[in-house]
Design an enzyme around this catalytic site. Structure first.
Site, PDB file in Angstrom:
ATOM      1  N   GLU A 342      14.823   3.413 -20.571  1.00 54.83           N
ATOM      2  CA  GLU A 342      14.109   4.415 -20.695  1.00 54.83           C
ATOM      3  C   GLU A 342      14.168   5.689 -19.428  1.00 54.83           C
ATOM      4  OE1 GLU A 342      11.813   4.565 -24.505  1.00 54.83           O
ATOM      5  OE2 GLU A 342      10.312   3.468 -22.684  1.00 54.83           O
ATOM      6  N   TRP A 414      17.344  -3.877 -28.260  1.00 54.20           N
ATOM      7  CA  TRP A 414      16.893  -3.584 -28.411  1.00 54.20           C
ATOM      8  C   TRP A 414      16.456  -1.611 -29.791  1.00 54.20           C
ATOM      9  CZ3 TRP A 414      13.845   1.741 -28.482  1.00 54.20           C
ATOM     10  CH2 TRP A 414      14.180   2.416 -26.974  1.00 54.20           C
ATOM     11  N   TRP A 490       4.355  -3.856 -28.595  1.00 47.35           N
ATOM     12  CA  TRP A 490       3.721  -3.281 -27.518  1.00 47.35           C
ATOM     13  C   TRP A 490       2.340  -2.391 -27.999  1.00 47.35           C
ATOM     14  CZ3 TRP A 490       7.500  -2.196 -23.755  1.00 47.35           C
ATOM     15  CH2 TRP A 490       8.771  -3.387 -23.963  1.00 47.35           C
TER      16      TRP A 490
END
Length: 783
Positions: A342, A414, A490
């Site tokens: 990201e 992921w 997370w």
């Protein structure tokens, strides 16, 4: 294997109503993860004050320490007087004998229990440690206490022969401490849970836009400034903040302490310093590291932020190598995780220094990658070279494949398993960690209103258990590059450690079996039975866990020939279930569930499980019927692999989805389109088709921009009755479930074909403008 049947005839009661003697009665074979081979034998071995723990002289000091620790544990909780004796020969009776066997695989062990002795063999200290973990699971649960128990009449274990070794060398669990910080004691408690389940890797996410959590001596502002954000967004309100400063970090001495604590439990800690994106906390500390020079602020908002490390400045690379030099000193792990995910390229596209470096390196945009993506690859390759020179390897998220992966990088896949498949084919080592199976920050149950706040989506216990880390699409040579699997936790919406425990348990049990147990030895029903033992341990230890597994776990089946939805209400054990179909709250006087329920009209089904001493959540589901509901459906186009769930059945099961796009109530299409045929079973007049559509712009999910309807009497020749171009919502429209429909003159038909396009280019106002969007559909309605 009937994976989705629940154990019948096993009564699970709350510990509050189980007597001490029942609670600590000898366990049978509730070993999780399940061994390669477990052969029950008659009888049991009973520990007493004359029992001896014996090590052979060939055991190394680490293995002897495992034995000493186990002996001390038994003495503490059972009041025994066992001692660890180092001898060449074993006695004949009343002994636990630890012997070296170099023929056993690393981390493997054998465990033989007969009425007179226990013999444990392994080739490494880790193997002995895992043997002891299995032996503890065969003992009364009081062995997991911290003081002597007077509630156990006999400390005994059932006789058995176990030969065992893990399927994968990498068995990981992740914890994000950047979004929310957890104390040293809480991190150790987390490590204890990993050790109990035979995991051997703790992936520690230490830095991000919202906080820098590791002391770096050369750059003190990273913790002085970067560890503290001035406020945090409230729940999911991106424009509302709590105005409370939030911070915390680990000193280097604390990190050394935690690393040693994990090492004693045969767990390697892999630190993550996420770069070149997710670095706003570092930029706030040292603004010159960014492309614009700032000012920057430690973020109080979750999500991906455009400010990243400047790849054009040599100062950036000096900073990275300095930081990683100190990280290497603290963590002896072979791998250093450098993120790579990201990383927006907006700043790099406008930065003169980044563009100058692109020109100097001769990086070009082509069909596969942009010049900026290739710049990130250059960045990662430089970092890898530095780490390789220091005898370390990099591991990163699957975005490191973009622009070409660094030569020796290990890839953590992921975004589904596709990145892992691609990496394995390129001969990169891979750890599978797909979000649709192994993201533990997702909801555990469909009843999200009864769950603590989560980021969204849905990963129930059985989905974790069903995950297969080695895709069938790989050839045998490529399969060997799959090192193992890892789940990620997370913490954007997890602010205290009790919620950490809740999101982790009991999904960690399922994960451990995915990582350790060979597929042919996995069995969902048997797993649920064995899970009872660990649930009692969690109660004893005071762990917070998801108790929804004691509630109702429904299954649905469409029966087109009956035009009905068959609902099966399952629960763990034989606790009675009561239900109503008219929306009233069920009680023990309501209808008792004994067989699947067939629904043929609008129904508000509610059901409860009655368990003494335990209150479970009421199950409620509304079913809405139309002419398409419970009819045969055929999908001519495949949904996205990550969002297929039950396929076409999802569109005619009468159940409306909520805002969680991955709960199983929706199926998603991208880059393909919806193309479905519904067989109404007989010729029927229709005049309207509607689609239940999700709009979630933050996740690139948009309504369709083109819907068409065709009809046929024979399912071969179709005629168009509607072909409509639709206007996409603008930026001001709020995320919601929408209805998109087309009306037409009444027509008499049997087969209805519905086509709906996914958006191929997101609008200019969207942050991902020009990229394809997702189309999510929950129901097809025909009137």
């Amino acid at each position: 294997m009937k994976k989705h049947l629940f154990v019948l005839g096993v009564c699970l009661l709350s510990l509050s109503i189980i007597s001490c003697k029942q609670q600590n009665a000898p366990n049978t074979y509730s070993v999780i993860p399940y061994p390669n081979s477990l052969v029950p034998e008659e009888g049991s071995f009973v520990f007493n004050k004359k029992t001896k723990m014996i090590c052979t002289l060939s055991l190394d000091s680490a293995s002897q320490e495992v034995v000493r620790n186990f002996s001390a544990l038994l003495n503490n909780v059972a009041g025994l007087k066992t001692e660890c004796i180092v001898e060449e020969e074993k006695g004949e009776k009343n002994i636990v004998f630890f012997d070296l066997d170099t023929s056993i695989a690393n981390e493997g062990y054998s465990l033989d229990i007969d009425p007179s002795k226990i013999i444990i063999k392994a080739s490494s200290a880790a193997g002995f440690y895992y043997a002891v973990q299995s032996l503890k699971q065969l003992l009364p649960i009081a062995v997991y206490g911290d003081k002597e128990s007077d509630s156990v009449e006999k400390w005994e274990v059932p006789c058995v022969h176990i030969d065992d070794a893990p399927r994968f060398s990498y068995r990981g669990m992740h914890l994000d401490v950047a979004r929310h910080f957890f104390s040293v004691d809480e991190v150790k408690r987390y490590i204890d849970l990993l050790a109990m389940h035979k995991l051997n890797v703790f992936h520690w996410h230490l830095t991000d836009d919202q906080g820098w959590r590791i002391e770096i001596k050369k750059y003190p502002k990273l913790t002085e400034v970067g560890s503290i954000r001035k406020h945090t967004m409230v729940e999911k309100n991106f424009d509302q903040y709590d105005n409370t400063p939030y911070g915390g970090y680990y000193t280097q001495d604390q990190i050394r302490d935690i690393v040693n604590y994990a090492k004693e439990r045969f767990i390697t800690i892999i630190p993550e310093v996420d770069l070149p994106g997710h670095m706003v906390a570092a930029l706030a500390s040292y603004p010159s590291l960014g492309c614009t020079g700032g000012p920057y602020e430690v973020q109080g908002m979750w999500g991906v932020h455009p400010d990243v490390l400047c790849a054009g400045k040599e100062e950036t690379y000096e900073f990275v190598t300095d930081v990683l030099s100190e990280v290497i000193e603290l963590f002896p792990s072979r791998y250093i995780h450098i993120g790579g995910d990201e990383c927006p390229k907006d700043r790099w596209k406008k930065c003169p220094l980044c563009q100058a470096r692109i020109r100097k390196l001769g990086l070009k945009t082509d069909k596969e990658h942009t010049a900026e993506e290739r710049l990130q690859s250059y960045f990662m390759t430089r970092v890898e070279k530095f780490l390789n020179e220091n005898d370390r390897q990099i591991i990163g998220w699957d975005e490191i494949l973009e622009g070409g992966a660094a030569p020796n990088a290990t890839v953590m896949s992921w975004r589904g398993t596709d990145g892992g498949v691609q990496a394995a084919k390129l001969r990169h080592n891979v750890v599978m960690t797909p979000n649709t199976y192994l993201y533990f920050d997702y909801y555990q149950s469909e009843d999200t209103q009864a769950e603590p706040l989560a980021i969204g989506s849905y990963v129930p216990l059985e989905r974790v258990y069903d995950f297969e880390p080695v895709p069938d699409t790989l050839d045998n040579d490529s399969k060997k590059y799959i090192l193992g699997a890892q789940a990620n936790l997370w913490t954007e919406y997890i602010s205290d450690f009790k919620q950490v425990e809740y999101m982790l348990l009991p999904r960690l049990d399922a994960l451990s079996e995915v990582q350790w147990t060979r597929p042919e030895n996995k069995n969902w029903v048997n797993f649920l039975d064995r899970l009872q033992h660990n649930i009692q341990v969690y109660d004893l230890k005071g762990y917070n866990y998801g108790k929804h597994i004691f509630g109702i776990n429904p299954e649905y089946r469409i029966i087109p020939e009956k035009h009905c939805i068959e609902v099966t209400l399952r629960t763990q054990g034989d606790a009675p279930v009561y239900y109503t179909l008219d929306g009233t709250v069920p009680t023990e006087k309501s209808t008792r569930y004994t067989q699947p329920i067939e629904l043929t009209e609008n129904t508000d089904l509610k059901a409860i499980v009655v368990r003494p001493g335990m209150k479970t959540n009421m199950f409620e589901k509304e079913y809405v019927f139309n002419k398409a509901t419970a009819r045969k459906i055929t999908l001519n186009s495949a949904p996205n692999d990550r969002y297929t769930f039950k396929g076409g059945q999802t569109l005619v099961d009468g159940m409306i989805g909520d805002m969680g796009f991955a709960t199983g109530r929706w199926i998603g299409f991208s880059p393909g389109d919806l193309d479905a045929v519904i067989d109404l079973g007989e010729t029927t007049f229709i005049s309207k088709v509607e689609l239940g559509i999700l709009f979630d712009k933050d996740n690139w999910i948009f309504p369709s921009d083109h819907i068409s309807v065709l009809v046929s009497q024979d399912g071969v020749k179709y005629n168009s009755v509607a072909d409509t171009v639709l206007v996409l919502p603008d930026q001001s429209v709020k995320n919601d479930r929408m209805i998109q429909g087309v009306a037409f003159d009444p027509v008499n038909t049997r087969y209805v074909k519905i086509k709906a396009n996914s958006v191929k280019s997101l609008p200019a106002w969207h942050g991902a403008k020009g990229k394809p969007g997702f189309l999510f559909v929950d129901e097809i309605n025909i009137y």
